[in-house]
Structures are given as C-alpha cells and as structure tokens.
Write a protein that holds these residues in place. Structure first.
Motif: not given
Length: 598
Positions: A305-313, A336-352
């Motif tokens: 049941e894949l679905r796409r997540l996009t930023p709110a704005s 690197y860690g997974t916190k902010k400023n360590s790696i860029p954010p993702l512009k969208g996500v296919f999740t399920g």
C-alpha cells in the motif's frame, strides 16, 4: 599463624592433578597470617590460583622446586583480522614465547592454510599465498614473547583454517604447544552490483560516482531509456537491453533499482532480476520522483500500500530520517547522525505498511512513517528506501573532497548487508581440538553485524558444559572477544558463547566442542613454572625463592600479618537467646521484689 602448603599429586576420579587454586582456597579459609607454598608451580586444576591470591589479604611465600633450565618454545596465539577479503594482503600476527635457550639459537615459525569445512555454494576451495610462509626467530634464555607478522593473501573466498607451527627443537619440555589453529571466513574481493534505472538524472550520476569510488564494488549500469511523452508510443518501447546487460544481470550479486517506472522497463529483464533476487541475490530499491511498481516489483517490495508524502507547503523544509531501535545496530550513519544540519532533508517520501517479516531501519522523524525497510524474499534480501532526491546526500558544503559522503556510506553499508549471504555473524573457536588434562583452553568469539562490520561492545559470557562454568569474554580487538579457561578434567566438552541480543531468528549462541585427553599436562611440562610462583608472591607482597637457593637467600623472611578479630553478639538476632534473657530478667525482678529491693 603460618600455614605450609606442600605440592603433591592427588587423585581425583582416578586422574593425577595438582590443584594449587583449590588448595589455596581451602588454606585461606583458616585465616592464616601467611602462607608458604612448596611447589614446582605446574598447576593443572580447575581454579586460577592467581585470581585467588589477589583476594588473599595475606602474604604468600613460594619455594620453587624442579629444574629451572627448562627449554620450551610455545605458539601462544594467532590473531587474524575479523574481516578478511580475497586478494587483499592480510597481516596475521603470531605471538611466540620462548625460554631456556642459549644465546644465538633460532627457531623456524611457519604457517599452513586449509579449509575448515565445505565452502558455501558457488565458492571454490580457494588458494593461499603468503609473501613469507616461514620466519626464523631468535630465542631467549629468560621468558620472553615476540610478535611475528605474516603477510597473507587468499585468492578466493570461503571458510578457511590457518595453522601456525613452531619447528620442534631438542630438549623442549613439551612439543604439544608448538602449534595453534584458527578458522575464519574470507569474503569475496568485490561484490557485483548491477545498477538499473529508466529515469536517469542527478540520482543516477551521484549513485554511480559513489559506487565507482568503493573498492569493494564492481558496478555495471543498465540504463533502459523510453520516451513516454511522445504520442502513440508503446509503453514498453525504447532501447532494449543488450547482451552484456543480460549477462551482467545473470551474474549480479546485488541489484540497485533506482526510480523505476515499471511499465517502461523490458518485462523479461525485470522478471530475470526478480528471479535472481528470489534465488538469493540482494536488491536495493530506491524510490524516484515518478516511481511506480507493478506486479513484478510488488513481488520483492517489503512494503504494501505505497503512498507518497509531500511537504505541507512549497517553503517547508522537508523530511528528516530517524534511526529506529533496530536500526542502531547498523553503523551506516555513525559518522553523520540523522539530525538536522548533518544531512539535507528529503523533498518527498514514498512510504507504506511493512510486511510482518520486514524490519524498519529508518523512519520519518515526527510521523514515524517507514523510510528504510529491510526484508526477505524467499532466499534473497531486499532493502527499500522511500526518500526522494537522495542524491542531495551526495555532497555537503562543509565536506572535504576526501571524506565519504552520507550517500556513499549508506550505499556501501546496504550493499555489504545485501551481499552477506553465507557469513556466520557469530563464531566461537577453540585454539586447538584436543588438550591435555590440566592444560589451559583458549577461546575466541568473533561477532559481526548484519552488514559484515565488527560488532563492538558486546557483553559475551562463555558457558562450559558439563560443569556449568561461566566466564566473561574480553574484547581484545574490534569484534574479537577472548578468554582462557583453566585446566579441565579429561572428557568431552562443549562451550557456548551467550550474547544478550534479541535479533529474531539470528543465532547468538554459537557452540564449539573439544576433547581433553587422559594424559596430564603435568607429566609432559616438567620443570618449575617460575612465572606462576613469582606472580603469586608478587601479588600478595610475599617472596619467591628457588629451593636450592633457600639457604643462601637472606631476604626470605616470613612476616605474618596480625589479624584482629572482633566478636559481636546481638541477642536480638537470636530469638532463643532473647527469650532466655527475658526469663532471667523476670526472675531477677521477682527476687528483688520479694526482698523489698524494688
């Protein structure tokens, strides 16, 4: 205040043994002011006398008997790195101990390879090459240890054994300790990676660049172009896969399926990829901007049941990853860690929704939606990453050119994980197959994470059966844990390494079996064990002296410690004494009242 402990052979179950540890334990229960030990120091009991002496609290004086000029050459240990690759030069370290030899004497140390068991399917028995298969080493009159390094090359993968021999010399106290054997796995030199996409773009460029910089990867790109925007064009038309592409797919160990639009891929080629995965290959599925899966990809996806997540704005920052509890065992983001400023954010996500047999390694921070999911498809392993624009992890402004990027670290780790097919993550080995009664037994436990990297910081306990002896294992190198068990009775034994981990069906209780022969080590290693006797005296601030020098050794003066004993009696702790005291107190009050004293 001084107890004398004399060494003599005592029979236990028909076996001759000298058990210094047990004898010290019994003597110290009498709380002496000092202990004098008369012995040759050739202990072959079950308890470590050094550990008991450390807790003695009184001085121990040792008088050594036996021949001091014993000659002996011992291969004490063999160290092999926890991860070994074919065609790499591996530095095997050998620890050799010698004593009692005259100046100028030398010995030959050599190594010999072998296969510890039948290699996995598809791996040949392998060849072995060493730049120096034997070394000549100088020997010493006093007890000394030296490290010898052998550069070794294994030309093919598989499970190997390596035996180190010290050529026997005349007059040695024992020839039984002149060799050591260790076993390990040699991994393939390179993992064959097939990169498949029909949507080339920034992802393609950065992923191929990261793969080509990994010396453990051999990459073959398969690009299938289509032009669905042109009218009246068949969905599956375009440039068809070449013969080389089909050959690469047939020999691939790991497949990277990047941003596939399934209806635009050659159906036969994709079917062959899915069959390879189901037969035991690995697959990394990356969701791209127009990712879509049909019937074939659905067979190997660990999500439903894949679905796409996009930023709110449009101005929203995007999505950040977060490690799950299970994901913390993978070292892919340790730098690197997974916190902010360590790696860029993702512009969208296919999740399920993950399948029951899948494991979520990364989730979307805040919402907890699955982002990086690992699963199994029949005999193969699959990892799905649902983040869009992962190419953004391929560079950062503050990264130097020689530093591995988060994208390269993730790809390298996932490929190692997918390429690990027959690796035993937990292995327990004894340094020999047969021991003499009373001879110390050494064990080595090797732990690897699911991606093949050393597993550090584990609390490993060795359980010995029969007997139920439990001993903690000490980490000597990354992922390598060792312990030495004191001498044992004759018989067959099994040792199990216990690790407090919950990893589903993963085996975390490896076992090894070995045998202790009837012949006692004391009957072969004659002479005085000066090191043990000196150690007992040194730990307790006593003194050691050879028996023949006792009459002329002026410093051998026994100085017992003074023991102060205090007896404390509290009648409240004994109900009977309390009752008797109350009765006597009542009788005293009765007579005093009769005499008018109250």
């Amino acid at each position: 205040s001084v107890l004398l402990l004399r060494d003599s052979l005592d029979s236990v179950s028909g076996e001759e043994r000298t058990r210094l540890g047990r004898a010290l334990e019994i003597v110290l229960k009498h709380q002496p002011g000092a202990v004098v030990v008369l012995s040759d120091g050739q202990d072959n009991g079950e308890k470590d006398p050094v550990a008991i002496a450390e807790k003695a609290g009184v001085p121990i004086y040792t008088v050594g008997f036996g021949w001091q000029g014993g000659r002996n050459l011992t291969v004490k240990d063999v160290f092999v790195p926890p991860v070994v690759y074919a065609l790499d030069t591996v530095l095997v370290k050998v620890i050799v101990q010698s004593e009692g030899f005259s100046f100028g004497e030398k010995a030959i140390i050599r190594i010999q390879p072998g296969d510890s068991r039948q290699p996995p399917s598809g791996h040949d028995s392998g060849q072995f090459r060493a730049t120096a298969e034997s070394r000549e080493v100088p020997l010493s009159s006093s007890v000394s240890e030296q490290e010898i390094v052998f550069p070794v090359v294994f030309t093919s993968p598989g499970y190997k054994t390596l035996t180190v021999f010290a050529e026997s010399l005349s007059g040695e106290m024992s020839y039984l300790d002149n060799f050591r054997r260790t076993s390990f796995e040699v991994k393939p030199a390179r993992i064959q990676v097939v990169y498949l996409t029909n949507r080339p773009g920034p992802n393609c460029r950065f992923i191929l660049q990261a793969l080509r910089s990994d010396k453990r990867v051999s990459v073959f790109p398969v690009l299938v172009f289509t032009d669905d925007s042109r009218p009246n064009r068949a969905p599956d038309s375009g440039r068809q896969p070449t013969a080389n592409s089909r050959l690469a797919v047939a020999n691939g160990d790991v497949f990277i399926i990047d941003g596939i639009l399934e209806r635009s891929v050659d159906a036969d080629l994709l079917e062959e990829v899915c069959q390879r995965v189901e037969a035991g290959a690995g697959a990394l599925i990356l969701a791209g901007g127009e990712f879509s899966s049909g019937g074939k990809l659905r067979r190997i996806l660990p999500l439903k049941e894949l679905r796409r997540l996009t930023p709110a704005s449009p101005k929203a920052e995007g999505f950040y990853p977060e490690l799950t509890e299970t994901g913390q065992i993978f070292p892919w983001f340790s730098d690197y860690g997974t916190k902010k400023n360590s790696i860029p954010p993702l512009k969208g996500v296919f999740t399920g929704i993950p399948f029951d047999n899948s494991t979520v390694i990364l989730k979307v921070a805040g919402s907890g939606e699955p982002l990086l999911v690992a699963g199994r498809v029949k005999r193969g392993k699959v990892v799905y990453f649902g983040g869009l624009d992962i190419w953004r992890w391929g560079f950062l402004p503050d990264f130097s050119l020689d530093r591995t990027t988060p994208l390269a670290a993730l790809l390298s780790g996932v490929i190692r994980y997918l390429g690990e097919k027959d690796t035993l993550l937990f292995r327990l080995n004894a340094n020999a197959f047969t021991y003499l009664a009373g001879e110390p037994v050494g064990f080595t436990f090797t732990a690897l994470k699911p991606d093949g990297t050393p597993w550090e910081g584990l609390d490993v306990v060795l359980l010995l059966s029969p007997g139920g002896m439990r001993m903690p294992m000490i980490e000597k190198e990354p992922g390598v844990y060792r312990v030495e068990v004191p001498g044992l009775f004759a018989g067959r034994y099994s040792a199990t390494a216990e690790v407090p981990l919950k990893l589903g069906s993963m085996n975390v209780r490896p076992m090894v079996q070995f045998e202790v022969s009837q012949q006692s080590v004391e009957m072969t290693k004659l002479g005085m064990n000066r090191r043990l006797l000196s150690r007992l005296a040194e730990l307790t601030k006593g003194c050691f002296v050879p028996a023949e020098s006792l009459g002329t050794f002026s410093d051998f003066e026994i100085k017992p410690v003074s023991l102060k004993r205090r007896l404390t009696f509290d009648p409240r702790g004994s109900p009977w004494w309390l009752a008797i005291g109350m009765v006597l107190f009542g009788i005293e009050l009765f007579f005093r009242r009769r005499k008018g004293l109250l």
